[in-house]
Scaffold this motif. Structure first.
Motif, short mmCIF file in Angstrom:
data_model
loop_
_atom_site.label_atom_id
_atom_site.label_comp_id
_atom_site.label_asym_id
_atom_site.label_seq_id
_atom_site.Cartn_x
_atom_site.Cartn_y
_atom_site.Cartn_z
N LEU A 175 -12.66 90.72 -35.42
CA LEU A 175 -12.90 89.72 -36.67
C LEU A 175 -13.39 90.35 -37.97
CD1 LEU A 175 -12.91 86.42 -37.03
CD2 LEU A 175 -15.55 86.74 -36.53
N VAL A 176 -14.41 91.25 -37.78
CA VAL A 176 -14.67 91.87 -38.95
C VAL A 176 -13.66 92.75 -39.76
CG1 VAL A 176 -16.46 93.52 -39.94
CG2 VAL A 176 -17.25 91.89 -38.16
N HIS A 177 -12.95 93.50 -38.92
CA HIS A 177 -11.89 94.26 -39.40
C HIS A 177 -10.84 93.41 -40.05
CE1 HIS A 177 -8.22 97.06 -39.16
NE2 HIS A 177 -7.69 96.09 -38.55
N THR A 178 -10.27 92.29 -39.51
CA THR A 178 -9.34 91.72 -40.13
C THR A 178 -9.79 90.83 -41.24
OG1 THR A 178 -7.45 90.12 -39.51
CG2 THR A 178 -9.38 89.58 -38.90
N ALA A 201 -27.36 99.57 -39.07
CA ALA A 201 -26.42 100.60 -38.58
C ALA A 201 -26.20 101.62 -39.64
CB ALA A 201 -25.36 100.22 -37.92
N GLY A 202 -26.41 101.30 -40.93
CA GLY A 202 -26.18 102.01 -41.86
C GLY A 202 -25.43 101.43 -42.98
N HIS A 203 -25.07 101.89 -43.95
CA HIS A 203 -24.30 101.40 -45.39
C HIS A 203 -22.93 101.20 -44.90
CE1 HIS A 203 -24.93 100.16 -49.68
NE2 HIS A 203 -23.10 100.37 -49.33
N GLY A 204 -22.59 99.73 -45.14
CA GLY A 204 -21.07 99.34 -44.93
C GLY A 204 -20.89 98.41 -43.77
N LEU A 205 -20.25 97.37 -44.05
CA LEU A 205 -19.85 96.51 -42.73
C LEU A 205 -18.85 97.01 -42.10
CD1 LEU A 205 -21.02 93.58 -42.08
CD2 LEU A 205 -19.01 92.57 -43.02
N TRP A 206 -18.10 98.05 -42.73
CA TRP A 206 -16.97 98.56 -41.69
C TRP A 206 -17.56 99.11 -40.31
CZ3 TRP A 206 -17.44 103.66 -39.97
CH2 TRP A 206 -18.44 104.37 -40.72
N ARG A 207 -18.98 99.32 -40.37
CA ARG A 207 -19.64 99.94 -39.11
C ARG A 207 -19.49 98.97 -38.03
NH1 ARG A 207 -22.54 104.50 -40.14
NH2 ARG A 207 -22.70 105.01 -42.30
N TYR A 208 -19.34 97.59 -38.42
CA TYR A 208 -19.17 96.70 -37.42
C TYR A 208 -17.66 96.40 -36.87
CZ TYR A 208 -24.11 95.95 -37.82
OH TYR A 208 -25.53 96.13 -37.91
N THR A 209 -16.82 97.16 -37.32
CA THR A 209 -15.33 97.34 -36.55
C THR A 209 -15.61 98.22 -35.54
OG1 THR A 209 -14.54 98.89 -38.04
CG2 THR A 209 -14.36 96.82 -38.95
N THR A 210 -16.54 98.83 -35.17
CA THR A 210 -16.69 99.84 -33.86
C THR A 210 -17.20 98.98 -32.91
OG1 THR A 210 -19.19 100.50 -34.53
CG2 THR A 210 -16.98 101.52 -35.43
N GLU A 211 -17.05 99.69 -31.71
CA GLU A 211 -17.63 98.99 -30.38
C GLU A 211 -18.51 100.01 -29.77
OE1 GLU A 211 -14.28 95.51 -29.12
OE2 GLU A 211 -13.93 97.78 -28.26
N PRO A 212 -19.32 99.61 -28.94
CA PRO A 212 -20.42 100.61 -28.16
C PRO A 212 -19.75 100.89 -26.78
CG PRO A 212 -21.13 98.28 -28.03
CD PRO A 212 -20.06 98.11 -28.78
N ARG A 213 -19.65 102.18 -26.39
CA ARG A 213 -19.29 102.62 -25.12
C ARG A 213 -20.12 103.38 -24.43
NH1 ARG A 213 -15.92 99.17 -25.99
NH2 ARG A 213 -13.44 99.56 -26.25
N LEU A 214 -20.17 103.43 -23.19
CA LEU A 214 -20.92 104.35 -22.26
C LEU A 214 -20.02 105.45 -21.79
CD1 LEU A 214 -23.64 102.30 -20.28
CD2 LEU A 214 -24.25 103.96 -21.93
N ARG A 215 -20.63 106.53 -22.36
CA ARG A 215 -19.70 107.82 -21.82
C ARG A 215 -20.95 108.51 -20.78
NH1 ARG A 215 -14.83 106.14 -22.19
NH2 ARG A 215 -14.29 105.77 -24.53
N GLY A 216 -20.79 108.53 -19.60
CA GLY A 216 -21.62 108.77 -18.78
C GLY A 216 -23.00 108.07 -18.94
#
Length: 626
Positions: free
Chosen positions: A364-367, A382-397
Motif C-alpha cells: 500500500l505504501v509502495h503504490t 525506522a529512520g528518515h523516509g517513508l520508503w522504509r515502510y515498503t519493506t517487510e520483516p523476515r526471520l532468517r534463523g
C-alpha cells in the motif's frame, strides 16, 4: 533514494498540506518550542532531588538501581493497555518482561510506568457503557500523561491496539513530545468465520429467522482467540495508521500473536526505542515525527484503505495534540483524489489477514508513494523516509531482517495498485446543508443507494428505532432515520452499529433508507448510507432538534448535500423537540462520573475532545445557514 521517493507529489496532496501548515503555524510553533525546551533540559531524572529519585527506583533490583542513579543509560517507560478480557490486549501480558530484557540488551533500562483503561466497543455496543467509549480516549490520554509525569524517562513504549486506546495513547504521548516513543502492536487473531457469513447471520437474527444460539455460535466462530478482531474497523485502522505515521516498526502491524516473528518484532521495538533516545545516539522525539506531512500521510492511508470513520474524530484530535489544525474539509478534499485500494470487511469480504498476505501495508505504501500521494520526506522510528515502510520483516534463523516488500499485489480482489483502483476516490465525503455538517463513508454503499430523498422518521434513542423495526412499523416505506441527541455533549456519542442489521434488512427488501445522526456508526459503517457526526449536535441547539416526522430529507453522497426540505423561516420558528438524557437518566454504570466531560467536550469536527487545542478558523467549520 527509491524511485517512489522521486515521484512528484500530487498537487491536491501538496495543496492540502500547504494549507494545513499555514493554518497550523501558530499552534505548531508553540508546540515545537515547548517540546524542544523540555528536550534541551536533558535526561529528566538527572534533575530530580535525591528523595524523588530514590522513590523512583526503590522497588528496582540492584543493577537497575545502579543504572537509574546514573545518567548514561536511557530509562524507557512502558505504558500498557493490557487486560485479559479483551482479545486484542490479552497478548500484552508478557510484553513488559520481554521489552525490559530487550532494552537492557540494547544498553538501557526500562520501568513499567503505568496502565491505561481499555474498553471494547464490541462488548458495550448498545449498552449504557457505550456512552463512556469516546470519553475513554481522553481518559487514556490523561492516564498516559500521568504515567509519564514522574520525569524518570528518556523514551517510551506504548502498548495498545483498539478503538480509543491507540488515539488516547498517542495524544498522551504527544503531551510528552520530547520523548522518543515507539508503539508496539499485538497483531490480529487468525481468520475465523468469514465476516460476510457473520453479517448474514446477524441480519437473519434481526429478521427473527435464527435464534440467539445460532447467532452466538457465529459470533464466537468469528471472534475466537487472542488478537485483534479481523474485520477492518477502528482497531485495525489504528494499526495501519500507526505504521504509516512511522510509529510502528515496518511491517509489524498485522503479524499474528504468539508467532516467532511477532515475538522478534516485540524485542526489536524495545531495542529500537533505546537507540532513539538522546543517549542512544539517534534522538527522535515523537513530537517531531508527527508533523503536518505525517498527518496528511495518515489521512491518505486511511482513505486508500477504506478505514474507520471514527478517525474523522481521532485524527483531528491527534493533530491538535501536536499543534496541528486538521479539518474535515482537508479529509474530504484528499478523498476526492485518493483512490480506494483495499477491500476488507465491511467494504469487502476479506479480512486484515488476507490484506496482509496480499501485500499489506508494504505494498500500500509502495503504490501510494509511486502515485505521489504520500510524503516520503518524513521522520519515522525506522529512520528518515517513508520508503522504509515498503519493506517487510523476515526471520532468517534467529535474525530479524527487513527485506523489500512486494511490488505487485498478490491478490487484486483484496488489494490493488493506485493505477488500477477499486474506485477513483477514497469513499469518504463531507456533507453539508441546512442540517449542518456530517461525514459519510461510501466505500461499502452501492452506488444506487448513495442518494436518498425520503420522509424523516425521528428517534431520540436507537432503541426506539429497533422497537419500531421489531413491531413492523418500518416495513414497506422509504425513510431517513434521524437518530438525534447522540452527540458528544448529549450522551458521549455512542456508536449506533446495532442499527445496521435492521436497516440492512429493509434495504434488501427494496426500501430506500438512510441514517442521519449526531452519533457515530463506528469503524464497521456498512451498506446503509449514514450521515454521521452531524454538527452542531441536537443537544447544543443544532437543527436536528427541530426536525419533525415527515419532513423530507436528502442524503446525497454524490453531491455532498445534507438537505432538509422545509422552509427556512418555518424551521427557524420551530421549537426544539426531544432532549438529551438528564439527571437520573445519565447515571449508573459509571456515567455520572463523566458529567464534566459532557459539559466541556468539543464538537465532532474539532475532534470531540475535552482538551483545548488550536482554534479552528471559522471559515473551515461554518454551517450552511438555515
Amino acid at each position: 533514494m527509491t524511485t517512489s521517493s522521486r515521484t512528484p507529489l500530487h498537487p491536491v496532496v501538496a495543496e492540502v498540506t500547504a494549507r494545513i501548515v499555514e493554518r497550523s503555524a501558530p499552534g505548531r510553533t508553540a508546540y515545537l518550542a515547548q517540546i524542544r525546551a523540555a528536550g534541551d533540559r536533558g535526561p529528566a531524572r538527572g534533575r530530580l532531588a535525591c528523595a524523588n529519585l530514590a522513590h523512583g527506583f526503590a522497588a528496582s533490583d540492584a543493577p537497575a538501581k545502579k543504572a537509574l542513579r546514573g545518567r548514561t543509560k536511557p530509562n524507557v517507560a512502558i505504558v500498557s493497555a493490557y487486560n485479559d478480557m479483551l482479545s486484542a490486549h490479552q497478548p500484552f501480558e508478557t510484553y513488559p518482561r520481554a521489552l525490559k530484557q530487550a532494552v537492557i540488551r540494547a544498553g538501557g533500562i526500562a520501568q513499567f510506568a503505568g496502565g491505561v483503561p481499555a474498553m471494547c466497543d464490541g462488548i458495550t455496543q448498545g449498552r449504557d457503557g457505550m456512552q463512556l467509549s469516546l470519553y475513554s480516549r481522553d481518559v487514556i490520554a490523561m492516564s498516559t500523561a500521568i504515567a509519564l509525569s514522574h520525569d524518570m524517562f528518556d523514551g517510551a513504549l506504548m502498548l495498545g491496539v483498539c478503538d480509543k486506546i491507540v488515539p488516547g495513547l498517542l495524544i498522551g504521548a504527544l503531551s510528552f513530545g520530547h520523548l522518543p516513543t515507539v508503539f508496539v502492536p499485538a497483531g490480529p487473531m487468525e481468520s475465523g468465520l468469514p465476516n460476510g457469513e457473520k453479517a448474514k447471520v446477524r441480519q437473519l437474527h434481526a429478521e427473527g429467522k435464527v435464534g440467539r444460539d445460532e447467532l452466538l455460535e457465529a459470533e464466537a466462530a468469528s471472534y475466537h482467540s487472542a488478537g485483534t478482531c479481523t474485520f477492518y474497523g477502528t482497531a485495525n485502522s489504528n494499526q495501519l495508521l500507526m505504521e504509516v505515521l512511522g510509529l510502528h516498526l515496518p511491517g509489524s502491524s498485522f503479524v499474528n500473536p504468539g508467532t516467532p516473528l511477532r515475538e522478534a518484532l516485540t524485542r526489536a521495538a524495545g531495542a529500537r526505542v533505546t537507540e532513539l533516545t538522546r543517549q542512544g545516539g539517534e534522538n527522535t522525539p515523537i513530537g517531531e515525527i508527527v508533523d503536518e506531512r505525517a498527518i496528511v500521510n495518515a489521512c491518505v492511508a486511511l482513505l486508500a484503505s477504506g478505514g474507520s470513520t471514527n478517525h474523522t474524530l481521532h485524527l483531528v484530535a491527534i493533530a491538535r495534540a501536536a499543534g496541528i489544525t486538521l479539518t474535515w474539509d482537508d479529509l474530504s478534499d484528499l478523498s476526492a483524489v485518493v483512490p480506494s485500494l483495499a477491500k476488507m470487511y465491511p467494504n469487502g469480504e476479506a479480512d486484515v489477514n488476507h490484506f496482509h498476505a496480499a501485500g499489506g501495508i508494504a505494498f500500500l505504501v509502495h503504490t501510494l508513494l509511486r502515485a505521489g500521494l504520500l510524503h516520503d520526506d518524513v521522520r519515522t522510528i525506522a529512520g528518515h523516509g517513508l520508503w522504509r515502510y515498503t519493506t517487510e520483516p523476515r526471520l532468517r534463523g534467529e535474525d530479524l531482517t527487513w527485506e523489500e516488500g512486494p511490488k505487485a499485489s498478490l491478490d487484486t480482489t483484496v488489494l490493488r495498485p493506485a493505477d488500477d483502483p477499486f474506485t477513483p476516490d477514497g469513499g469518504l465525503k463531507l456533507l453539508s446543508g441546512p442540517l449542518g455538517r456530517a461525514v459519510i463513508k461510501t466505500s461499502a454503499v452501492k452506488p444506487e443507494h448513495r442518494a436518498v430523498t425520503a420522509p424523516a422518521l425521528v428517534f431520540d434513542h436507537q432503541d426506539e428505532l429497533l422497537r419500531a423495526f421489531g413491531d413492523g412499523e418500518l416495513d414497506g416505506r422509504d425513510f431517513v432515520a434521524v437518530i438525534r441527541f447522540q452527540g458528544p455533549a448529549a450522551n458521549g456519542m455512542p456508536e449506533l452499529h446495532k442499527l445496521t442489521p435492521a436497516l440492512g434488512v429493509l434495504q434488501d427488501r427494496g426500501q430506500q433508507v438512510a441514517i442521519v445522526t449526531d452519533g457515530r456508526m463506528s469503524g464497521a459503517s456498512g451498506k446503509v448510507p449514514a450521515a454521521i457526526h452531524v454538527t452542531p449536535e441536537a443537544a447544543l441547539g443544532g437543527p436536528l432538534a427541530r426536525v419533525h416526522d415527515g419532513d423530507a430529507i436528502t442524503v446525497d453522497a454524490n453531491t455532498g448535500l445534507l438537505d432538509l426540505h422545509v422552509d427556512r423561516a418555518e424551521l427557524n420558528d420551530r421549537p426544539a423537540t426531544g432532549r438529551a438524557p438528564q439527571g437520573p437518566e445519565w447515571s449508573g454504570t459509571g456515567r455520572e462520573l463523566f458529567a464534566a466531560f459532557r459539559a466541556t467536550v468539543g464538537s465532532a469536527d474539532t475532534g470531540a475532545s475535552v482538551f483545548p487545542g488550536v482554534p479552528v478558523p471559522p471559515q473551515e467549520v461554518s454551517v450552511v445557514p438555515v
